[in-house]
Scaffold this motif. Structure first.
Motif, PDB file in Angstrom:
ATOM      1  N   ASP A 108       0.817  -1.215   0.000  1.00 45.02           N
ATOM      2  CA  ASP A 108       0.000   0.000   0.000  1.00 45.02           C
ATOM      3  C   ASP A 108       0.849   1.262   0.000  1.00 45.02           C
ATOM      4  O   ASP A 108       0.332   2.359  -0.246  1.00 45.02           O
ATOM      5  N   HIS A 109       2.139   1.106   0.290  1.00 41.44           N
ATOM      6  CA  HIS A 109       3.017   2.270   0.451  1.00 41.44           C
ATOM      7  C   HIS A 109       4.166   2.299  -0.551  1.00 41.44           C
ATOM      8  O   HIS A 109       4.993   3.220  -0.509  1.00 41.44           O
ATOM      9  N   THR A 110       4.236   1.315  -1.428  1.00 50.88           N
ATOM     10  CA  THR A 110       5.292   1.284  -2.443  1.00 50.88           C
ATOM     11  C   THR A 110       4.694   0.995  -3.817  1.00 50.88           C
ATOM     12  O   THR A 110       3.733   0.241  -3.941  1.00 50.88           O
ATOM     13  N   LEU A 111       5.280   1.600  -4.815  1.00 51.11           N
ATOM     14  CA  LEU A 111       4.878   1.374  -6.205  1.00 51.11           C
ATOM     15  C   LEU A 111       6.104   0.942  -6.988  1.00 51.11           C
ATOM     16  O   LEU A 111       7.068   1.702  -7.117  1.00 51.11           O
ATOM     17  N   HIS A 112       6.072  -0.276  -7.497  1.00 54.00           N
ATOM     18  CA  HIS A 112       7.178  -0.790  -8.310  1.00 54.00           C
ATOM     19  C   HIS A 112       6.864  -0.497  -9.768  1.00 54.00           C
ATOM     20  O   HIS A 112       5.937  -1.078 -10.338  1.00 54.00           O
ATOM     21  N   VAL A 113       7.620   0.422 -10.368  1.00 57.65           N
ATOM     22  CA  VAL A 113       7.365   0.803 -11.755  1.00 57.65           C
ATOM     23  C   VAL A 113       8.185  -0.054 -12.700  1.00 57.65           C
ATOM     24  O   VAL A 113       9.325  -0.411 -12.418  1.00 57.65           O
ATOM     25  N   GLU A 114       7.594  -0.369 -13.844  1.00 53.11           N
ATOM     26  CA  GLU A 114       8.263  -1.097 -14.913  1.00 53.11           C
ATOM     27  C   GLU A 114       7.872  -0.455 -16.231  1.00 53.11           C
ATOM     28  O   GLU A 114       6.709  -0.099 -16.446  1.00 53.11           O
ATOM     29  N   VAL A 152       0.065   0.670 -11.100  1.00 53.34           N
ATOM     30  CA  VAL A 152      -0.920   0.147 -10.164  1.00 53.34           C
ATOM     31  C   VAL A 152      -0.193  -0.429  -8.961  1.00 53.34           C
ATOM     32  O   VAL A 152       0.894  -0.996  -9.089  1.00 53.34           O
ATOM     33  N   PHE A 153      -0.765  -0.269  -7.767  1.00 48.73           N
ATOM     34  CA  PHE A 153      -0.127  -0.777  -6.559  1.00 48.73           C
ATOM     35  C   PHE A 153      -1.204  -1.062  -5.508  1.00 48.73           C
ATOM     36  O   PHE A 153      -2.413  -0.928  -5.771  1.00 48.73           O
ATOM     37  N   GLY A 154      -0.759  -1.459  -4.332  1.00 53.18           N
ATOM     38  CA  GLY A 154      -1.689  -1.735  -3.237  1.00 53.18           C
ATOM     39  C   GLY A 154      -1.766  -3.217  -2.919  1.00 53.18           C
ATOM     40  O   GLY A 154      -1.494  -4.072  -3.761  1.00 53.18           O
ATOM     41  N   VAL A 155      -2.138  -3.515  -1.688  1.00 53.20           N
ATOM     42  CA  VAL A 155      -2.284  -4.895  -1.257  1.00 53.20           C
ATOM     43  C   VAL A 155      -3.256  -5.636  -2.171  1.00 53.20           C
ATOM     44  O   VAL A 155      -3.034  -6.793  -2.539  1.00 53.20           O
ATOM     45  N   ASN A 156      -4.318  -4.972  -2.552  1.00 54.37           N
ATOM     46  CA  ASN A 156      -5.332  -5.579  -3.421  1.00 54.37           C
ATOM     47  C   ASN A 156      -5.214  -5.122  -4.873  1.00 54.37           C
ATOM     48  O   ASN A 156      -6.139  -5.350  -5.669  1.00 54.37           O
ATOM     49  N   ARG A 157      -4.076  -4.482  -5.187  1.00 52.07           N
ATOM     50  CA  ARG A 157      -3.849  -3.970  -6.550  1.00 52.07           C
ATOM     51  C   ARG A 157      -5.017  -3.081  -6.995  1.00 52.07           C
ATOM     52  O   ARG A 157      -5.472  -3.128  -8.137  1.00 52.07           O
ATOM     53  N   ASP A 158      -5.469  -2.248  -6.083  1.00 47.36           N
ATOM     54  CA  ASP A 158      -6.638  -1.416  -6.360  1.00 47.36           C
ATOM     55  C   ASP A 158      -6.328   0.078  -6.303  1.00 47.36           C
ATOM     56  O   ASP A 158      -7.232   0.914  -6.261  1.00 47.36           O
ATOM     57  N   LYS A 159      -5.035   0.422  -6.310  1.00 43.31           N
ATOM     58  CA  LYS A 159      -4.644   1.821  -6.301  1.00 43.31           C
ATOM     59  C   LYS A 159      -3.744   2.090  -7.506  1.00 43.31           C
ATOM     60  O   LYS A 159      -3.138   1.184  -8.069  1.00 43.31           O
ATOM     61  N   GLY A 160      -3.688   3.349  -7.892  1.00 42.55           N
ATOM     62  CA  GLY A 160      -2.843   3.677  -9.033  1.00 42.55           C
ATOM     63  C   GLY A 160      -2.525   5.156  -9.099  1.00 42.55           C
ATOM     64  O   GLY A 160      -2.982   5.944  -8.274  1.00 42.55           O
ATOM     65  N   LEU A 196       0.983  14.461 -10.129  1.00 44.87           N
ATOM     66  CA  LEU A 196       0.372  13.148 -10.108  1.00 44.87           C
ATOM     67  C   LEU A 196      -0.574  13.027  -8.927  1.00 44.87           C
ATOM     68  O   LEU A 196      -0.428  13.728  -7.921  1.00 44.87           O
ATOM     69  N   GLU A 197      -1.546  12.141  -9.051  1.00 45.57           N
ATOM     70  CA  GLU A 197      -2.456  11.902  -7.934  1.00 45.57           C
ATOM     71  C   GLU A 197      -2.740  10.412  -7.796  1.00 45.57           C
ATOM     72  O   GLU A 197      -2.724   9.657  -8.777  1.00 45.57           O
ATOM     73  N   VAL A 198      -2.965   9.993  -6.552  1.00 43.93           N
ATOM     74  CA  VAL A 198      -3.307   8.609  -6.258  1.00 43.93           C
ATOM     75  C   VAL A 198      -4.818   8.447  -6.384  1.00 43.93           C
ATOM     76  O   VAL A 198      -5.593   9.261  -5.871  1.00 43.93           O
ATOM     77  N   VAL A 199      -5.224   7.390  -7.084  1.00 43.60           N
ATOM     78  CA  VAL A 199      -6.648   7.110  -7.255  1.00 43.60           C
ATOM     79  C   VAL A 199      -6.927   5.661  -6.868  1.00 43.60           C
ATOM     80  O   VAL A 199      -6.023   4.820  -6.827  1.00 43.60           O
ATOM     81  N   THR A 200      -8.198   5.391  -6.582  1.00 40.08           N
ATOM     82  CA  THR A 200      -8.633   4.038  -6.271  1.00 40.08           C
ATOM     83  C   THR A 200      -9.424   3.485  -7.440  1.00 40.08           C
ATOM     84  O   THR A 200     -10.332   4.150  -7.965  1.00 40.08           O
ATOM     85  N   GLY A 225      -0.464   9.089   1.939  1.00 39.48           N
ATOM     86  CA  GLY A 225      -1.201   8.490   0.834  1.00 39.48           C
ATOM     87  C   GLY A 225      -0.388   8.302  -0.423  1.00 39.48           C
ATOM     88  O   GLY A 225      -0.813   7.594  -1.332  1.00 39.48           O
ATOM     89  N   GLU A 226       0.782   8.927  -0.490  1.00 38.94           N
ATOM     90  CA  GLU A 226       1.649   8.781  -1.664  1.00 38.94           C
ATOM     91  C   GLU A 226       2.572   7.589  -1.498  1.00 38.94           C
ATOM     92  O   GLU A 226       3.158   7.398  -0.424  1.00 38.94           O
ATOM     93  N   PRO A 227       2.741   6.790  -2.526  1.00 35.92           N
ATOM     94  CA  PRO A 227       3.663   5.664  -2.428  1.00 35.92           C
ATOM     95  C   PRO A 227       5.104   6.103  -2.675  1.00 35.92           C
ATOM     96  O   PRO A 227       5.355   7.094  -3.363  1.00 35.92           O
TER      97      PRO A 227
END
Length: 337
Positions: free
Chosen positions: A220-226, A232-240, A250-254, A286-288
């Protein structure tokens, strides 16, 4: 020739860091990177400055140089110029590399020398007993800031991009699945590969990155970019991440309610402006914190340009002496009896 193993890259010295130190994980990742990539001991050089991280050359069976405070990039540049075939690694810390060594690090980045810089960032001075460092968060209490540091902590990746770095990445010490591929990518890059490693100091700044490392909540607190993949990130892959509605930043969205992965930003590692925005994330709630390769875009490499016009074949000893004598006697000289 027999391919070397991880053990072949380890020296016979006892590794002496504090038990639980994140340096162990980075050492192992580097050794595995070299072994998996088919590197050789005689063609590899590890240069360090001063600090806990700078003990690393002792634990490598390769060539090594433990230099003075902050000057590792300078010595590494000289070694690469003298022998372009060397695979040169600079190991430094947030104090060594960004305080007294900040100027030297800046120039190796802007020149784009073909070597790798691995900067261990534990946001504290460990070797000198826990003073706040250039990357320490504002409010950090330490022997040198008993009331809390009043400075704004320096962001190494933002710094590297500002200095003109052409390969900039961030990793976490214990996340080998991200760290080793990034080290491999930095090694393959024709130019300066800068890798910041968020590293834990168990004595003076223990747990500073626990929120990022936790297996349950860390996603929920890290975003691995490729490159080429949606952010997309989050425990449930529901944030981006997406471009803010204002058109700036940039902004975080659900995800959900009509918002899909296709609506998110796709990582473009050749976009320096995007890399700068990604590198700066993580300061606000709220930012990763973004990990992985933030920016990779080659330009003219320093060593090739600096050696333009020099002989491509090695000179004999006599030829080197003749050149040296000619250089010394170019201007007026005299002998003192």
């Amino acid at each position: 020739m027999t391919k070397l193993t991880v053990k072949d890259f380890a020296s016979d010295l006892d590794v002496r860091w504090c038990p639980g130190c994140g340096d162990y994980a980075v050492l192992k990742a580097l050794q595995k990177t070299l072994a998996d990539g088919g590197s050789t001991l005689e063609d590899t050089l590890v240069v360090s400055g001063i600090g806990c991280s700078s003990r690393l050359p002792y634990y490598m069976a390769t060539y090594g140089f433990h230099s003075i405070h902050g000057r590792a990039p300078t010595l590494a540049t000289g070694a690469k110029l003298a022998n372009p075939d060397l695979d040169v690694w600079v190991v430094t810390g947030d104090g060594d590399g960004l305080s007294i060594g900040g100027n030297h690090l800046l120039h190796v980045l802007r020149r784009n020398v073909d070597l790798q810089v691995v900067l261990f960032n534990n946001q504290i001075y460990g070797l000198t007993k826990g003073q706040f460092s250039p990357t320490s968060k504002q409010g950090t209490k330490s022997p040198s800031s008993p009331g809390g540091s009043v400075e704004t902590g320096l962001n190494p990746c933002v710094y590297a991009l500002g200095a003109g770095g052409q390969f900039v990445a961030r990793c976490i010490d214990t996340q080998a699945k991200v760290l080793q591929p990034v080290l491999e990518a930095a090694q393959a890059f024709k130019g300066t590969g800068f890798v910041e490693v968020l590293q834990n100091c168990v004595i003076y700044n223990d747990g500073i990155f626990d929120g990022l490392k936790d297996k349950k909540t860390g996603p929920d607190h890290t975003l691995h970019v490729e490159h080429g993949k949606p952010m997309v990130f989050g425990v449930n892959r529901d944030k981006g991440l997406r471009v803010a509605k204002s058109g700036f930043g940039l902004e975080v969205v659900t995800l959900g309610d009509g918002l899909k992965e296709e609506d998110l930003l796709v990582h473009d590692e050749k976009n320096v402006h995007l890399a700068q925005a990604l590198a700066a994330l993580g300061e606000n709630d709220g930012e990763p914190v973004v990990i992985g390769v933030l920016y990779r875009h080659g330009k003219h490499e320093f060593v090739e340009g600096a050696r333009h016009g020099l002989p491509k074949t090695p000179l004999s000893r006599d030829e080197k002496l003749n050149r040296l004598n000619a250089t010394l006697r170019t201007a007026e000289t005299w002998r003192v009896e």
